[in-house]
Design an enzyme around this catalytic site. Structure first.
Site, PDB file in Angstrom:
ATOM      1  N   ASP A  62       5.969  -4.467  14.902  1.00 26.86           N
ATOM      2  CA  ASP A  62       4.969  -4.282  15.848  1.00 26.86           C
ATOM      3  C   ASP A  62       5.065  -2.750  16.460  1.00 26.86           C
ATOM      4  O   ASP A  62       5.019  -2.597  17.561  1.00 26.86           O
ATOM      5  CB  ASP A  62       4.826  -5.522  16.670  1.00 26.86           C
ATOM      6  CG  ASP A  62       3.382  -5.158  17.503  1.00 26.86           C
ATOM      7  OD1 ASP A  62       2.770  -4.614  16.403  1.00 26.86           O
ATOM      8  OD2 ASP A  62       2.543  -6.146  17.627  1.00 26.86           O
ATOM      9  N   THR A 112      -5.277   0.589  -2.190  1.00 27.70           N
ATOM     10  CA  THR A 112      -5.353  -0.080  -1.375  1.00 27.70           C
ATOM     11  C   THR A 112      -5.947  -1.105  -1.030  1.00 27.70           C
ATOM     12  O   THR A 112      -6.757  -1.049  -0.785  1.00 27.70           O
ATOM     13  CB  THR A 112      -4.182   1.200   0.037  1.00 27.70           C
ATOM     14  OG1 THR A 112      -4.524   1.172   1.021  1.00 27.70           O
ATOM     15  CG2 THR A 112      -3.214   2.270  -0.412  1.00 27.70           C
ATOM     16  N   PRO A 113      -4.582  -2.330  -0.577  1.00 26.60           N
ATOM     17  CA  PRO A 113      -5.747  -3.257  -0.092  1.00 26.60           C
ATOM     18  C   PRO A 113      -5.975  -2.766   1.061  1.00 26.60           C
ATOM     19  O   PRO A 113      -7.110  -3.646   1.855  1.00 26.60           O
ATOM     20  CB  PRO A 113      -3.992  -4.419   0.308  1.00 26.60           C
ATOM     21  CG  PRO A 113      -2.922  -3.459  -0.654  1.00 26.60           C
ATOM     22  CD  PRO A 113      -2.985  -2.035  -0.825  1.00 26.60           C
ATOM     23  N   GLY A 129       0.825  -1.759  -0.090  1.00 24.99           N
ATOM     24  CA  GLY A 129       0.124  -0.135   0.141  1.00 24.99           C
ATOM     25  C   GLY A 129       0.756   1.516  -0.522  1.00 24.99           C
ATOM     26  O   GLY A 129       1.523   1.099  -1.016  1.00 24.99           O
ATOM     27  N   TYR A 165     -12.154   4.436  13.860  1.00 26.76           N
ATOM     28  CA  TYR A 165     -10.608   4.976  13.042  1.00 26.76           C
ATOM     29  C   TYR A 165     -10.746   6.273  12.559  1.00 26.76           C
ATOM     30  O   TYR A 165      -9.625   6.722  12.848  1.00 26.76           O
ATOM     31  CB  TYR A 165     -11.335   4.331  11.181  1.00 26.76           C
ATOM     32  CG  TYR A 165      -9.797   4.685  11.037  1.00 26.76           C
ATOM     33  CD1 TYR A 165      -8.771   3.883  10.700  1.00 26.76           C
ATOM     34  CD2 TYR A 165     -10.315   5.426   9.141  1.00 26.76           C
ATOM     35  CE1 TYR A 165      -8.303   4.355   9.132  1.00 26.76           C
ATOM     36  CE2 TYR A 165      -9.343   5.656   8.327  1.00 26.76           C
ATOM     37  CZ  TYR A 165      -8.181   5.555   8.250  1.00 26.76           C
ATOM     38  OH  TYR A 165      -7.490   5.671   6.785  1.00 26.76           O
TER      39      TYR A 165
END
Length: 259
Positions: A58, A189-190, A17, A152
């Protein structure tokens, strides 16, 4: 001369992405790129394809950032790109009424905690030289309300604000460390795949998702990478604490002509 010649650049969430596009452009511009991602297999494969270095990271884990600081103690550019929508494993409730606290926290852990830790790492990696560029990937969703993606939107809004705080803090210390946020809207993007699907109505879904965008199309990852290159380069040394929208005109208002 390449615009990022010999600059050490760390990019998070760069296996695919927008992150991958930024890593590719940085490499093309002469940077020493450290590509990081939680997905070790995809990250390593992408790094080989680009010709750069991979480190597993991570962004939620402080220990991982401490390890990166030991491996890459100095950086000129840090791009905090790693992020999730909360829909990676299918459509679940993310509206203000039905979202679970665990789902809310999971999105914020990656998007907001990851960016906080990334900025903290960046300051430590840049303050000795007293110069550098921190680029935080927020979203158009951080500028407006998103009823069905509350976590989000909230996390991306917080990234926008924290970027300004970091910019002001660094300026107060007398460092030439800049921090800016980039706000993409619909970039193909994915991350969009769970919403688009692969059925016969995919094109109709795509058209519906950009129907309100004046340019009537999805943006492409390289269009975001172009802005990241500018912010990372010495051409942007007077730009800090600002935000750049990449949204096809979506936030400009209505493209409709009066009848």
């Amino acid at each position: 001369m390449p615009r990022l010649n010999t600059k050490i650049c760390v990019v998070t969430g760069a296996a695919r992405g927008i992150g991958r596009a930024i890593a590719e452009r940085f490499h093309d511009e002469g940077a020493v790129v450290i590509l990081t991602d939680i997905d070790e297999t995809a990250g390593a494969e992408t790094a080989v394809a680009i010709g750069c270095r991979f480190e597993k990271l991570d962004v939620r884990e402080e220990a991982d950032w401490q390890r990166l600081a030991e491996i890459v103690p100095v950086a000129d550019v840090v791009v905090n790109n790693a992020g999730v929508t909360g829909f990676e494993h299918g459509m679940v409730a993310h509206d203000p009424e039905h979202a679970t606290l665990s789902d809310w926290r999971a999105v914020h852990a990656v998007n907001l905690d990851g960016t906080f830790l990334g900025c903290r790492y960046a300051i430590g990696a840049m303050k000795t030289a007293g110069t550098g560029s921190i680029i935080n990937i927020s979203s158009r969703s951080g500028l407006v309300g998103i009823p069905l993606a509350a976590a989000y939107a909230s996390s991306k809004a917080a990234i926008r604000n924290h970027s300004k705080t970091v910019a002001l803090y660094c300026a107060q210390q007398g460092w030439k460390i800049r921090c800016n946020s980039v706000h993409p809207a619909a970039i193909l993007t994915p991350i969009w795949e769970p919403m688009l699907g692969d059925g016969p109505d995919r094109e109709a879904r795509m058209a519906a998702l950009v129907a309100d965008t004046p340019l009537k199309r999805f943006g492409m990852p390289d269009e975001v990478a172009t802005v990241a290159v500018m912010l990372a380069s010495d051409e942007a040394t007077y730009i800090t604490g600002t935000e750049i929208n990449i949204d096809g005109g979506l936030l400009a208002g209505s493209a409709a002509s009066p009848g």
